[in-house]
Scaffold this motif. Structure first.
Motif, PDB file in Angstrom:
ATOM      1  N   ILE A  71      20.144 -47.908 -24.662  1.00 30.10           N
ATOM      2  CA  ILE A  71      18.841 -47.226 -24.693  1.00 30.10           C
ATOM      3  C   ILE A  71      18.324 -46.972 -23.284  1.00 30.10           C
ATOM      4  O   ILE A  71      17.937 -45.845 -22.931  1.00 30.10           O
ATOM      5  CB  ILE A  71      17.819 -48.053 -25.501  1.00 30.10           C
ATOM      6  N   ILE A  72      18.317 -48.031 -22.462  1.00 35.12           N
ATOM      7  CA  ILE A  72      17.767 -47.897 -21.101  1.00 35.12           C
ATOM      8  C   ILE A  72      18.609 -46.956 -20.254  1.00 35.12           C
ATOM      9  O   ILE A  72      18.077 -46.094 -19.534  1.00 35.12           O
ATOM     10  CB  ILE A  72      17.654 -49.285 -20.438  1.00 35.12           C
ATOM     11  N   SER A  73      19.923 -47.101 -20.317  1.00 36.20           N
ATOM     12  CA  SER A  73      20.795 -46.228 -19.514  1.00 36.20           C
ATOM     13  C   SER A  73      20.718 -44.778 -19.989  1.00 36.20           C
ATOM     14  O   SER A  73      20.827 -43.851 -19.164  1.00 36.20           O
ATOM     15  CB  SER A  73      22.238 -46.717 -19.563  1.00 36.20           C
ATOM     16  N   THR A  74      20.504 -44.564 -21.289  1.00 37.50           N
ATOM     17  CA  THR A  74      20.359 -43.192 -21.797  1.00 37.50           C
ATOM     18  C   THR A  74      19.095 -42.552 -21.275  1.00 37.50           C
ATOM     19  O   THR A  74      19.093 -41.377 -20.875  1.00 37.50           O
ATOM     20  CB  THR A  74      20.350 -43.190 -23.335  1.00 37.50           C
ATOM     21  N   ILE A  75      17.995 -43.309 -21.244  1.00 40.75           N
ATOM     22  CA  ILE A  75      16.732 -42.786 -20.717  1.00 40.75           C
ATOM     23  C   ILE A  75      16.864 -42.465 -19.234  1.00 40.75           C
ATOM     24  O   ILE A  75      16.508 -41.366 -18.782  1.00 40.75           O
ATOM     25  CB  ILE A  75      15.595 -43.798 -20.956  1.00 40.75           C
ATOM     26  N   ILE A  76      17.387 -43.431 -18.460  1.00 42.66           N
ATOM     27  CA  ILE A  76      17.526 -43.225 -17.018  1.00 42.66           C
ATOM     28  C   ILE A  76      18.543 -42.121 -16.723  1.00 42.66           C
ATOM     29  O   ILE A  76      18.315 -41.254 -15.866  1.00 42.66           O
ATOM     30  CB  ILE A  76      17.947 -44.537 -16.332  1.00 42.66           C
ATOM     31  N   GLY A  77      19.666 -42.134 -17.436  1.00 41.40           N
ATOM     32  CA  GLY A  77      20.707 -41.138 -17.198  1.00 41.40           C
ATOM     33  C   GLY A  77      20.266 -39.728 -17.543  1.00 41.40           C
ATOM     34  O   GLY A  77      20.578 -38.775 -16.816  1.00 41.40           O
ATOM     35  N   THR A  78      19.526 -39.580 -18.645  1.00 45.10           N
ATOM     36  CA  THR A  78      19.029 -38.250 -19.030  1.00 45.10           C
ATOM     37  C   THR A  78      18.039 -37.725 -18.006  1.00 45.10           C
ATOM     38  O   THR A  78      18.107 -36.558 -17.587  1.00 45.10           O
ATOM     39  CB  THR A  78      18.365 -38.313 -20.419  1.00 45.10           C
ATOM     40  N   ALA A  79      17.098 -38.586 -17.589  1.00 47.70           N
ATOM     41  CA  ALA A  79      16.124 -38.189 -16.567  1.00 47.70           C
ATOM     42  C   ALA A  79      16.825 -37.839 -15.260  1.00 47.70           C
ATOM     43  O   ALA A  79      16.461 -36.861 -14.582  1.00 47.70           O
ATOM     44  CB  ALA A  79      15.111 -39.313 -16.352  1.00 47.70           C
TER      45      ALA A  79
END
Length: 266
Positions: A71-79
Motif C-alpha cells: 500500500i505505502i510503496s504504491t502510494i509513493i511510487g504512483t506519486a
C-alpha cells in the motif's frame, strides 16, 4: 506443422515452469515424509501446518508487512511516477535511470546497505526496519509499472477536465487516477508478491522474534525438507493465483463496461 511446433514449444516452456510446482503440490498430500515414495493421500500436513505456532507467527508478520509495504510503496511510487513524468527530458531520464538501479542491484547489496543504514541511525532491528526495507525495494517496481500508463495518457485530458469545470483535486482523482488504475494495480500486486517472496533483504533487516515465511522456511529447510513446507507453499501459490484471477476478472469487467459506455456516448 509450423503452428503445431509453436504450440508445442510454448507447452514445453510452461511445463518446465510449472512442473516443479505441481510436484510440490502433489507431495503436500503425501502421507509419507519421504520424497521418493508415495504413501497415500492425506491432509495431516495441512493440519500440522496450522498447529505450528512458528509458521503461523511468520505468516502473520509476512501478510502484515506485505500489505502495508504494498500500500505505502504504491502510494509513493504512483506519486513519484506522476512527478517524474512532469519533469523535463534530461532530469526525467536521470530519475528513471536512478529508479532502474535498485531493480538491477543484487538483493544482497541492497540488504547489506539497508542494514548498515539502520545501524548508523541506531534503529532497533525488528518489524519497522523490515517494513521500511520492503517499502524501499518495492517503490521502483511500482514506478516502472505506472510509468507506461502515464505515457499512454492524452496530455490534454487533465486540462480538458479543468476547462469543463472540474477542480484540480477532482480532475486528478476522477480523471487521471482511473486512467492509471491498471498500472497502479499491477504495481500493487508486484509489490505484494515481491514482499512475500523476499528472503535476502529481510534476512539482513529483521530482528529477533520478527521472522517472515522466507526466513522460517529457510531455517526449516536446513534441517531437511518438512512436508509442512510443501503444504505452506501450496497454499501460498493458490492464494496468489486466486488473487490474480480475481483482479484480472475485475479489470476485464471494468474495461468492458468502459467500452460499452463509450459506445453509448458515441
Amino acid at each position: 506443422m509450423k503452428r503445431f511446433l509453436q504450440r508445442f514449444y510454448v507447452f514445453i516452456i510452461f511445463l518446465f515452469l510449472y512442473a516443479p510446482i505441481f510436484v510440490l503440490m502433489a507431495y503436500s498430500f503425501n502421507s509419507s515424509r519421504s520424497r521418493g515414495a508415495w504413501g497415500g493421500f492425506t491432509l495431516k500436513w495441512y493440519r500440522e501446518l496450522f498447529r505450528d505456532r512458528t509458521i503461523m507467527m511468520s505468516l502473520k508478520y509476512t501478510i502484515i508487512i506485505a500489505i502495508l509495504a504494498a500500500i505505502i510503496s504504491t502510494i509513493i511510487g504512483t506519486a513519484s511516477a506522476i512527478g517524474i513524468s512532469r519533469m523535463k527530458k534530461i532530469p526525467r531520464s536521470i530519475m528513471m535511470n536512478i529508479s532502474y538501479l535498485p531493480v538491477l542491484n543484487p538483493d544482497i547489496i541492497t540488504g547489506v546497505s539497508l542494514m548498515i543504514l539502520f545501524i548508523f541511525l541506531k534503529m532497533n532491528f525488528g518489524f519497522w526496519t523490515m517494513l521500511i526495507a520492503h517499502i524501499t525495494f518495492n517503490i521502483p517496481y511500482v514506478i516502472l509499472s505506472v510509468m507506461p500508463k502515464i505515457k499512454q495518457l492524452d496530455p490534454n485530458i487533465y486540462e480538458a477536465a479543468l476547462d469543463l469545470g472540474a477542480s484540480p483535486t477532482y480532475a486528478f482523482w476522477r480523471v487521471i487516477i482511473p486512467q492509471l488504475m491498471p498500472g497502479i494495480v499491477t504495481g500493487f500486486m508486484l509489490a505484494f508478491t515481491l514482499s512475500i517472496d523476499d528472503f535476502v533483504i529481510s534476512f539482513f533487516t529483521t530482528g529477533v522474534g520478527v521472522p517472515n515465511l522466507s526466513i522460517t522456511v529457510f531455517s526449516m529447510a536446513r534441517r531437511g525438507v518438512n512436508p509442512k513446507i510443501n503444504a505452506l507453499s501450496t497454499l501460498m501459490f493458490l492464494s496468489v493465483l486466486i488473487l490474480l484471477i480475481v483482479v484480472n476478472i475485475r479489470m476485464s469487467r471494468d474495461v468492458k463496461s468502459k467500452k460499452q459506455k463509450e459506445g453509448i456516448i458515441i
